[in-house]
Structures are given as structure tokens and as C-alpha cells.
Design an enzyme around this catalytic site. Sequence first.
Site, PDB file in Angstrom:
ATOM      1  N   CYS A 134       0.835  -1.186   0.000  1.00  0.00           N
ATOM      2  CA  CYS A 134       0.000   0.000   0.000  1.00  0.00           C
ATOM      3  C   CYS A 134       0.879   1.249   0.000  1.00  0.00           C
ATOM      4  O   CYS A 134       0.692   2.166  -0.803  1.00  0.00           O
ATOM      5  CB  CYS A 134      -0.925  -0.016   1.219  1.00  0.00           C
ATOM      6  SG  CYS A 134      -2.147   1.327   1.215  1.00  0.00           S
ATOM      7  N   CYS A 135       1.861   1.272   0.885  1.00  0.00           N
ATOM      8  CA  CYS A 135       2.804   2.382   0.930  1.00  0.00           C
ATOM      9  C   CYS A 135       3.525   2.524  -0.401  1.00  0.00           C
ATOM     10  O   CYS A 135       3.797   3.624  -0.874  1.00  0.00           O
ATOM     11  CB  CYS A 135       3.864   2.164   2.021  1.00  0.00           C
ATOM     12  SG  CYS A 135       3.276   2.499   3.690  1.00  0.00           S
ATOM     13  N   CYS A 216      -1.135   8.120   7.031  1.00  0.00           N
ATOM     14  CA  CYS A 216      -2.470   7.849   6.535  1.00  0.00           C
ATOM     15  C   CYS A 216      -3.375   7.425   7.690  1.00  0.00           C
ATOM     16  O   CYS A 216      -2.931   6.765   8.628  1.00  0.00           O
ATOM     17  CB  CYS A 216      -2.421   6.735   5.496  1.00  0.00           C
ATOM     18  SG  CYS A 216      -1.462   7.211   4.050  1.00  0.00           S
ATOM     19  N   CYS A 219      -3.501   3.704   9.157  1.00  0.00           N
ATOM     20  CA  CYS A 219      -2.286   3.144   9.747  1.00  0.00           C
ATOM     21  C   CYS A 219      -1.684   4.042  10.821  1.00  0.00           C
ATOM     22  O   CYS A 219      -0.495   3.934  11.139  1.00  0.00           O
ATOM     23  CB  CYS A 219      -1.247   2.855   8.663  1.00  0.00           C
ATOM     24  SG  CYS A 219      -1.793   1.588   7.499  1.00  0.00           S
ATOM     25  N   CYS A 242       7.876   3.681   5.778  1.00  0.00           N
ATOM     26  CA  CYS A 242       6.949   3.418   4.683  1.00  0.00           C
ATOM     27  C   CYS A 242       7.667   2.984   3.411  1.00  0.00           C
ATOM     28  O   CYS A 242       7.071   2.420   2.517  1.00  0.00           O
ATOM     29  CB  CYS A 242       6.103   4.653   4.391  1.00  0.00           C
ATOM     30  SG  CYS A 242       7.098   6.064   3.868  1.00  0.00           S
TER      31      CYS A 242
END
Lengths: 427, 552
Positions: A134-135, A216, A219, A242
Site C-alpha cells: 500500500c505504501c 495515513c 495506519c 513506509c
Amino acid sequence: MATVSAVASSPLHSAHKPDPLRQLGIMSLNGMFDEMDGVAVLKQAKEILPDDLAIVSSFGADSAVLLHMVAQVDVALPVYFLETGKHFAETLTYVETLKQHLGLTNIITLVPDPKDLARFDPNGDLWENDPDSCCHIRKTEPLDAAMEGYGGWVTGRKRYQTKERGVLPHFELTSDDRIKVNPLAYFSDVEVNAYKLKHGLPEHPLFAKGYKSIGCAPCTTIVAEGEDPRAGRWRGLNKKECGIHFDFNGAIAKPMAAEDLTLFKDGAFIADPFRVWTEGDDPASVRYTHIPVTVFLANRDAVLANPHPVGLLVSPGDRVEDVEKDLGRFASVAINFPGFTDGRGYSSARMIVERYGYKGEVRAVGDVLADQIPLMRRCGIEAFVVKHEPTRKALEAGALATVDVFYQPVGKTEVPLGTRPFLRRAV
Amino acid sequence: MYKYDEYDQQMVDARVAEFSDQVRRRLAGEITEDQFKPLRLMNGLYLQLHAYMLRVAVPYGTMSSKQLRMLGHIARTYDRNYGHFTTRQNIQFNWPKLRDIPKILELLASVEMHAIQTSGNCIRNITTDQFAGAAADEILDPRPVAEILRQWSSLHPEFLYLPRKFKIAMSGATHDRAAIRFHDIGLQATTNAEGEIGWEVWVGGGLGRTPIIGKLINPHVPHEHLLAYLESILRVYNRYGRRDNKYKARIKILVHEEGIDNIRAQVEEEFSHVKGGVLTLPQDELDRIGAYFAAPAFERLNSSAIDVAREKIINPSYGRWLDNNLNAHQRPGYVSVTVSLKPIGGAPGDATSEQMEAIADLAERYSFDELRVSHEQNLVLPHVKIADLPAIYEKLVEIGFAEGNAGLITDMIACPGLDFCALANARSIPIAQELSRKFAAPERQKQIGDLKIKISGCINACGHHHVGHIGILGVEKKGTELYQITVGGDATEQASIGDILGHGFVAEDVPDAIERLVDTYIARRESEAEPFIAAFRRLGKEPFKEALYGNG
């Protein structure tokens, strides 16, 4: 993988010019702008990299400090904000607040490649299953594309934030010959807050609610009193960065995976800023690398003039006497155990730590196994690069089989205690 | 005797727990056999031909009746009712199960015993004179220093993964009964010109496939610096001993290749850093440990001579036992008794559970609860009143250990050989048994006198064949077990290594070959007072070679 949206919003410059930077020498830069003076660091960076410097900001809890400095140097410096699509609404408001307050004129928003989102995160829940990826698609990829055009970029990272960042200098040369500038590297938590107060900087709306490091929304969690400020990020996951910053050792940036955290130190597995020496490396310019004793001895002047943080690799058969007077040059000493039955490293470690009083990190590399680690510790080795899975588990669980009473005074801590008979001490 | 304090007990208990966990992880497959091997070896556990073998340490050969009883109990419960006493004053159990090892170690810990560092490439059990603290020719009792060395060497983190095993032996008496010149380090008590007692340090001795006599590295190291000096030697060895070839990894090879002067200079350089540091041994500590070894409450007795001649008429076997199995004691009216574990036709060094228990009883009753293991694989009752000898002898007759052969031709050293050992090329115990039977006749043994036969089943020389007056080495040639014969070895202060006389013999021919050597000696000796080794030194090997191979 090029990201159309990022490219579209990036003022792409001509190719960066790394050579003058390299010649200037990161080491002397760091020497000239040691500690504290963040604005001066930033000014210096702008001088070295006219029109070739960008700022990356998360617009998080502490971002105001760096952006305030930027505004003092040049309000037109490009400031990139990664709009991941997963931010708190308060963060987006805060971008506007700071822009107005500081008068920044060049804030550029980077968004993820829609094709990546469609392919890897169609339901928007990738953060839940695979936060690394995702990062990667929301931060690393867009930023990499944007940064292609710059010779250097400025980050707000600070040493105190996590253990991995404890070696952070003001100026770093990355693996692709860019410069990273960290004006706040030496700022402490207290100093950051004092700066905000002194300059009357607007606070991130979530800061007062207990968020100390804000990324975000999915998280990020609240940090308790006394916790590592970044402990609220990716809480519960073995993840500390990240990915966009993970090349402070010069390695290629990539998503962090648990198995990358190979260095056991101070009770936890952490990212290892050092890499292994490989044939063909240049002793004059390598960074965060353990240089073998034989290579060091053959290139002593070059290594001593090397401006980067480097370590020393001591292998069986190496005479530690030969490097005694130069030990202070090295940020880390790696004792190599090519096979766990080769006990020469124990003697080397004791001499380096006890006899020569080396104060830096001493780590074991090679065939590092659970049943020898207690012996290594007694000989002064405090960090371990571990590949053996059961050993890793035992260390994580704090379940090493060991005899923790002993007869001999060995290492720095085992001087006989008056309360015990000669030669004895319990851990 | 040394008594564990809470700290010692804690350490041994922790070690049992640690090894139990290692066994568990091995059984669970978390560690490979390669990774497990050094761990089990450092806890005395070997994998032999047929089963695991557990070697238990008897530190400097000293134990109490309670400890020997426990060894008997372990042999009965977890083994086949016997144990084997070794040339390094330890005991081996040949048939334990891996799953029982943690329990056995627990039982040992309950009587202040362990198997720590009885194997592996680390500092092994420190051995010494079996008559320490009793012998009339003693300069000092070496056991307090031996105990301090035991503590220093136990789980020493720097020296657990040496190039190869490391053996230290000490002698506190003028006559060397501990073979110190054939150890990695040999320590000989000595008095310097100023009258101070200290240690001669010998280094680089050893047997195995390259027998070498130790060299004097330092003529006088005082007690207070002994640990620092030994640590210096060990560090030089750990750093520079060869690791490329297992057979060249002992310190003797390093000393041999670099020369004693070079090694001495390296050790001195290291010593200059270590000396005077935390390893300096305070007199207080030496006194504190020494107190454990204080002489027992001896009675004031008149020195009484036994009329051996008269006893011989009444009971010739008893007379022979008196002649051979007693050693002069420091105190009038006392002697040290060697309990020969070499009955005619027996396996040298073996004792059953019942025999161990009976000897433990004798020690408790007649020897202040103390026992010794000798490197010649016998047991010793160190402090016995002369008046108690008949009662002791009677009991020994009952258990089959009354052979009056200590130091004679049938008091042989033999390794376990191909009957047990995974390394062996040939059997040794059956050879010892055959020789024992051949020379069983008491008159014949008396006629031969002091003659040490030592038998090894392979080149590793656990049976010390190189230093036997007559040595026998089992080898394997083209699928046949052959035995090479050496003559002229000596493990004492007049150290020498035996010469190989020629080609080997098949097992059936060995007893006759040995008999021809013995006959040659008897024919050529100057008088009965000239022992075999002296005659050999005077005559050279030719007559013996001729006896074996003729003059062709």
C-alpha cells in the site's frame, strides 16, 4: 513503472548533476553544519543545488517546523505532498492552513497512479492486508517519479524518532548519487515543540488528540505517554518505515518486509543501515558498509578519507592489533563467524572491546546461532545479524537457552563483584 | 573435598536446563545434527558405534562415596550395569538413551557432578596426581589450584570453540603421575631460588597421531598470575592454532611449527596485557578454596610397618597386594590404596554398579569418604589406616578387585577400541584380556616387575600407547586388524615416546610377541633392580627388534 499523474504534476528538470556534490564531500558538509542550525543547512542545500532541490512534507504533526524554515529560505521552493487518498480530513485542511500561514507558493500534490490503484487496490483495503505494498503504490512510486528530476530533496526526519534513524546525518548521499538533506536531524522532541511555540506555528488539528506522528488514517494510532513518537504508525506490524525513506543507507528504496529486519539490537529486530562488502566496492567511497580488515589495511588512506559512515569487518585470522589505532574511524565493527565452530571471533571481540576500549557498535555476522549468542554477548558483542529462523524466533521470544551464572570475569561488565567470591557473577 | 556452594549448584542446574532445552530442540528438528553435535559434546555426549556414550567429569579425579554410589545407580538404571573409568580420570557410560540424558544430568547435579566439557573443542577436565593431598613426595596439594582452574575454564565464553580439544594436567609431587608432559598444558609444582612455590608451565605435549613431548614455556609462574598466564596461552592458541586440518589443530602442532621461542614471545606479549588484571588470583581466594581440601582428621599413629614377608606366607595374594598396591602417605600409619580395576582377563577400567557401591562403602568407612580415579584407570582410597588394610582387602576379594598388580604388566591401560568406539580401527580390550591371561601367574609378574603396557585401538592414542614401556597400536590394513608394537615410551618426568620396531602383528600373535620382548629384557637386564624402561634405555632398540623380527 511511470506514474502519469505524478509526471503530469512535476516540473521535470534536466538530469541532476551529482558530481559537484560528491566532490564537495558529504563529510565536510556535515562537519560545517553540525547540529541544530536547520535554516543554515537548508540555505547551504539551496546554494549547492540551485533549482534542483525539492521538499517532501507529510503535513503531519511536526511538519510546520521544516516548512517554516523553508519559508525563511525561499517560499518558492517546491514542496511535495503525497496525497495518498487515505489521509485524515484534518491533514488536508492543515495543508491549506500552513500554505496560508507561511506563504508557501509552490506546494505540489502527488497522487497515486490510478492504474496501480485499479490493479492492486480496487477495494481500497490494501492497507489492511499488505501495508508495505500500500505504501509502495501510494507513496514510493509517485515520489520516485517526481524526484527523478531533482538532485536533492529535503526531509523532516529526526534522529530521535526511531532507533533506525539514530545515525541520521544532515546530508546524505543516496545510492543513486542524489543528496538528501535533513535539517531537523538533530532536533529533539522538546526542541521541535519549543520551535513551534516560539514561532507561533499552527498545530495539526490531531496533535492535541494524542497523535505524535501522523500518516495515513488507517495506519496511524495515538501514541501513549513515553512511547516512541512513531510507535503509533503501523502499530502491531513489524514495520517502521513506509519505504520512501528507507534508502538512508544508500540501498535502493523498496517496501520493508519483516525479513529485511535482520539486525537484532537492544532487544528488537531492526532495519540494518549497513550492507555487506562486495567484491569491486570502492573503499574510498562506500557507505554504511563493513570494510574487511585486509581491504582497509591495503587502502588505509582512502578509507580514512572516505567521507561516509563505514564499518570494519573483522574475520578469523585478522590481527586486530593492526587496526587498533584506527578503530575510532568506524561506526560499527562486525565480527565475522564464518562457521559457528570457529571461535576466533570471541578473542577478537574481547580485544576490541576490553583492551582497545572501542565504544561503537560491535556486531556478530555470519553463522550466528542461538546457542552461541550468550557467549558472544559475554565477549562484548551486542548486535547480531541473524539469518537462522529458529534463532530469530528464540531472540524475539527472549527464549535463549543459556547459563546465566558464570565464573570468569569476561567483557566490560563482568568485573568481580565484592559480594561474590572471586571470578564469579550472576547476570 | 570441594563442596558446591549455592552458586556452583545454580550453575550446574542451569546447565542441565540449558542442555535439556537443546535436546528438546534437536528432537523437534529446530537444530541440525551438525549444530547439535558441538553442544552435546560439550555436555559429554558422544555418538558411538552402537549407542550414545556419556562421559561424566570427575574433576581432578576426586570424588566422594556418595558420588560413586550415584554413578553406580546411574549405571544400573540407565545403562548396562557398568561404567568405564578413563585415562582422564572420568567415567563413561556406554549405553544411555538420548531421552534419558537430561535425567541423568539432573541426578549428577544432585551430587555435585556434571558432564560439562568432557568432550568438544574446549578445555577438558583438569587431571592430576591420583595421590594428591596424600603422597609423601608432595610439594603441594594441586587440587585447590585445580579447582580454581576448573572454575576458570568452565563455560569460558572465549574458549569454547577452540581449534581442537585442550587438556591440562597438574602435578604437585616430585614424581609425575599425571603425564603432564603429554598434555596441551602441563603444570609442575616447583620451588624457585627464592623459595617461592609456583608452577613450571609445559606446553604443546600430546599423544594422538603426532606424539610430542611438551616444552617448557615458563619455569616459574606464581599462583597469583597462573590464570592470567594460562588465559594468555589459550588466547594465542585460539587465534593462531590451525583450523584447516583437524589433525594439525592441537596446540602441539602450533608450538612445533612456530617454535617454542616464538610462541613464548607471543604468550609473553599477551601476558603483558593480561597480567595484573582481573585474573590476578588473590591469596584469600586460594586460601578459601584451599580450606575445602584441608587434610581430614587424621589420627596420630605410630608409623607401623607391615610384615609383608609374614603375610605372604599366610596369604601370598594378600602379600602381593601389599607389595604393589600401596603408596606412601604423608602421615605416619596411613597409606593410599590402589584398587586395581584390572582383574585377570577383565576389561581394564570397567566396574559394575555393585563394585562401585562396595568401593564407595570402603571409602566411607576407611578413607574419610574420599576416592580418586587414576589416569591408569584404577580407583584409589587415598587415606587408609594401615590397621584397616586386611578388612579392605577382604572386601576387595569379595568383589573381584583384589588383584595385587598395580604398576605390573597386567595393570594395562586400554581404550574401549572397536568394541565400542566409532573411531577405532581395531579391538583393544580383547588384546588386553589375552595379555592379562598370558601373564597372569603372580611369580611371572613379580619377575618382570615395573612394566607398563598401553593399548590403543587407533592412531588417536586414547590408550596412551606412545608412552607405554611397551605400546600396542591397533591399525587396519587391507581389512585386517594389525597391531604395531612400540618400545621405550614413558609418561613420567623422564618423558619419552616409544619407537616402532617394525611391521604389525595379527591379534593372535600379539601375546607371543610381547612375551619375546619380556624375555629379552629379563635375559639382558643387569639385575632384578633394573626395570624394563632402564634396560631399554641402556640397550637401545636393537635387541628388542631382533626379538620380534629376528636378525634377518
